[in-house]
Design an enzyme around this catalytic site. Structure first.
Site, PDB file in Angstrom:
ATOM      1  N   LYS A 281       0.830  -1.407   0.040  1.00  0.00           N
ATOM      2  CA  LYS A 281       0.036   0.010   0.123  1.00  0.00           C
ATOM      3  C   LYS A 281       0.855   1.245   0.047  1.00  0.00           C
ATOM      4  O   LYS A 281       1.909   1.255   0.785  1.00  0.00           O
ATOM      5  CB  LYS A 281      -0.787  -0.037   1.316  1.00  0.00           C
ATOM      6  CG  LYS A 281      -2.011  -0.957   1.160  1.00  0.00           C
ATOM      7  CD  LYS A 281      -3.054  -0.804   2.367  1.00  0.00           C
ATOM      8  CE  LYS A 281      -4.047   0.385   1.839  1.00  0.00           C
ATOM      9  NZ  LYS A 281      -5.165   0.221   2.817  1.00  0.00           N
ATOM     10  N   GLU A 367     -19.631  -6.866   9.189  1.00  0.00           N
ATOM     11  CA  GLU A 367     -20.387  -5.955  10.104  1.00  0.00           C
ATOM     12  C   GLU A 367     -21.576  -7.032  10.652  1.00  0.00           C
ATOM     13  O   GLU A 367     -21.787  -6.733  11.873  1.00  0.00           O
ATOM     14  CB  GLU A 367     -21.060  -5.129   9.255  1.00  0.00           C
ATOM     15  CG  GLU A 367     -20.434  -3.837   8.487  1.00  0.00           C
ATOM     16  CD  GLU A 367     -19.679  -4.166   7.319  1.00  0.00           C
ATOM     17  OE1 GLU A 367     -18.564  -3.473   6.754  1.00  0.00           O
ATOM     18  OE2 GLU A 367     -19.784  -5.529   6.896  1.00  0.00           O
ATOM     19  N   ARG A 395     -25.684  -3.631   5.906  1.00  0.00           N
ATOM     20  CA  ARG A 395     -25.303  -4.987   5.739  1.00  0.00           C
ATOM     21  C   ARG A 395     -25.481  -6.001   6.902  1.00  0.00           C
ATOM     22  O   ARG A 395     -25.513  -7.209   6.665  1.00  0.00           O
ATOM     23  CB  ARG A 395     -23.602  -5.044   5.458  1.00  0.00           C
ATOM     24  CG  ARG A 395     -23.151  -4.056   4.484  1.00  0.00           C
ATOM     25  CD  ARG A 395     -21.940  -4.355   4.021  1.00  0.00           C
ATOM     26  NE  ARG A 395     -21.742  -5.333   3.181  1.00  0.00           N
ATOM     27  CZ  ARG A 395     -20.549  -5.496   2.347  1.00  0.00           C
ATOM     28  NH1 ARG A 395     -19.523  -4.948   2.997  1.00  0.00           N
ATOM     29  NH2 ARG A 395     -20.494  -6.634   1.593  1.00  0.00           N
TER      30      ARG A 395
END
Length: 623
Positions: A281, A367, A395
């Site tokens: 990253k 979630e 979700r």
């Protein structure tokens, strides 16, 4: 030579000599850094996937072959090389390019995505549709940036392995640490194990051993176990092999030649294949490499130094106030536990995690698990606070209803990014939570109008012995003085902020301040409106609202939520239940459509929920 200017489609990219690819990658890297420096956006993940994107579009025949990105915030290079460079300066701006793949934006974007862990299921569906219609295209899912922690991804993996469809999964792993020696050996094995020569040798050997008299099949079984043991020892692929995938990797995600060779070999294979790619990253930008979390989703910054621009004297964000207040509350109440779903910094919980590591849980992009996990904690006397963006809590709807509210458990849902969020657009606006939570029994829903009210809301939630939800907006707070003492609010009690004889505005959350400004503007025209802060979406302050409605005869409701099933609907239901027939009502909120991207101010203005728009709507209604 500016190579990027020559690339108008992947077809142009495929014509480029491979010796020029590293230079193109660096041009793209600098272009992305400079564009995001002006507009803000997702930087770290995009810098890490440049080489992989180039290799994918060279190895596969896009757009005939399908590439599904997961999460979509790693698709900037994909946009640049698929004919959108000229519009790239409008990235995440109002009426500009989306920060995520969008089907109506380009034929190369084959699936809209803003939430995580969807790629495997979507791509598998495309593969099944291809086979049902006699197609021959390849389908590739690129999953990364933590998306594999989501349960939906494993549901997709499970079916993909079972169906044995021709399907390629790229795992963009930008977190796993594998030593260079093991990585090099494994990379070598992966390329050799996918070459035409090796595949032909393997099949001929299997055929030879199968037809050997006596011990042929035993030798074949021994050879397969040896191959599996070697791959399992050198690579982390045993999990994916168990799901029915052929595992290839790990591959150096910044080695273009190696990537392209591997992908071209994998393209020839049949059945489900997983290619494990290691990326970094923030690759190529020192500030993002050293602090990828800050540059994951970042505002404008200096493209040379990486210093993030901040407004002088800016008020603290609602997110930071939430995080600081939660730490203070946890110092006084040892039952308090904080949970988030891969959003430690985004939800302001970094200080909490450092101060109370034993009471902090980051469950990954899961979630549903976060909510039911919180329910389990609450069953044993803890007071969990589940900090999840409003858009992502969607979700876990069933878990909120079935696992928390049905059992009336004291779980608090702290929903950051409530309302319009700005440049992330329709996949991230938190404008549905009033509607998807208001109707659930046992749940209390409180909506603070400013940071002082937010702190009071948090105290109210902690002392409430049942499910509790509150939402607060993205961005800066009002800059109000912080209270020395925080006292809980009485459940279901609103607050009248302004008197008026000609009507009353019932506002909630961010719309309270806009309603007060609108009322002041209209007062200058001789129209005197009262303003009531509802404070609670559920339960409503029935007595206050009925009294004000009957006194004035005209009611305006104002909310930063879709009108269907929201705050205005709740007020209308109240009037119907109490048979209040003589009151005229105007509901102001967001329309029955997905709101596009833009700044919060631009979007509120466009949809008439800022003070000026509210005043104009009311003015016409009274005319």
């Amino acid at each position: 030579m500016n190579l990027l200017e020559q690339i108008h489609s992947p077809a142009d990219l495929r014509k480029l000599p491979k010796e020029q690819l590293p230079a193109l990658a660096e041009e793209i890297r600098r272009f992305v850094i400079e564009t995001v420096a002006k507009n803000g956006g997702h930087l770290s993940s995009n810098l890490g996937v440049i080489e992989l994107t180039l290799a994918l579009h060279r190895a596969f025949d896009t757009p005939s072959d399908r590439i599904v990105w997961d999460v979509g915030h790693q698709a900037y290079t994909h946009k640049l090389i698929t004919g959108r460079k000229a519009k790239f300066c409008s990235l995440r701006q109002v009426d500009g390019l989306s920060g995520f793949p969008k089907r109506d934006e380009s034929e190369y974007d084959c699936f809209d995505v803003g939430h995580a862990s969807t790629s495997i299921s979507a791509a598998l569906g495309m593969a099944c549709a291809r086979d049902a219609t006699g197609g021959r295209e390849k389908v590739v899912a690129v999953i990364g940036d933590g998306s594999l922690t989501g349960g939906l991804a494993f549901e997709g993996l499970n079916q993909a392995g079972h169906l044995k469809k021709d399907f390629i999964l790229i795992l963009n792993d930008n977190e796993m640490s594998i030593s260079p020696n093991v990585g090099a050996v494994s990379s070598f094995l992966s390329r050799k194990m996918t070459s035409d020569l090796f595949i032909k040798f393997k099949k001929e050997t299997e055929n030879f051993l199968t037809h050997l008299p006596g011990f042929g099949r035993d030798l074949l079984s021994l050879a397969k176990r040896a191959e599996d043991s070697l791959k399992g020892f050198l690579t982390p692929g045993m999990l994916f092999e168990a799901f029915g995938f052929d595992y290839i990797g790990p591959i150096d995600g910044h080695n273009l030649e190696e990537l392209e060779e591997t992908l071209r070999n994998v393209k020839r294979l049949n059945g489900p294949v997983l290619v494990h790619v290691l990326t970094r990253k923030g690759k190529g930008f020192a500030a993002a490499e050293s602090d990828p979390a800050t540059f994951h989703g970042v505002g404008p910054y200096d493209a040379q130094t990486g210093v993030v621009h901040k407004k002088a004297g800016a008020a603290p964000s609602y997110t930071s106030i939430f995080g600081e207040t939660l730490v203070k509350m946890a110092q006084e109440d040892k039952r308090l536990v904080a949970i988030t779903a891969a959003m430690l910094e985004g939800t302001g919980l970094k200080a909490f995690a450092e101060r109370f590591p034993e009471r902090f849980f980051d469950v990954g992009i899961a979630e549903q698990h976060a909510v039911t996990f919180a329910a389990g904690l609450a069953c044993r006397g803890m007071r969990p606070v589940v900090a999840i963006y409003s858009t992502f809590l969607q979700r876990a709807y069933d878990n909120v209803l079935h696992d928390v509210c049905l059992q009336n458990l004291p779980v608090t849902f702290a929903m950051d990014r409530g309302g319009l969020v700005g440049a992330d657009g329709p996949t991230h606006h938190g404008v549905f939570d009033y509607s998807y939570l208001r109707h659930i029994p046992n749940l209390v829903f409180m909506v603070p109008r400013d940071e002082v009210a937010l702190q009071r809301t948090m105290a109210t939630a902690l002392q409430h012995d049942g499910p509790f939800a509150y939402r607060y907006p993205r961005g800066e707070s009002e800059g109000l003085p912080q209270p020395t003492e925080i006292t809980p609010a009485p459940i279901g009690r609103g607050e009248k902020l302004r008197d008026g004889k000609d009507g009353v505005i019932f506002a909630i959350g961010t719309m309270v301040g806009e309603a007060l400004k609108a009322a002041e503007a209209l007062a200058g025209e001789g129209l005197e409106l009262a303003v009531v802060d509802a404070v609670f979406l559920k339960p409503l302050d029935r007595d206050l609202m009925l009294e004000e409605a009957r006194r004035t005869g005209r009611v305006i409701t104002a909310e930063e939520n879709v009108l269907q099933g929201g705050f205005g609907s709740a007020v209308l239901e109240l009037f119907e239940q109490e048979q209040v027939d003589s009151v005229r009502t105007l509901c102001i909120g967001l329309p029955d459509e997905f709101v596009e991207q833009g700044t919060q101010q631009q979007l509120r203005q466009r949809h008439g929920i800022d003070a000026a728009g509210m005043a104009e709507r009311i003015r016409k209604w009274y005319a």
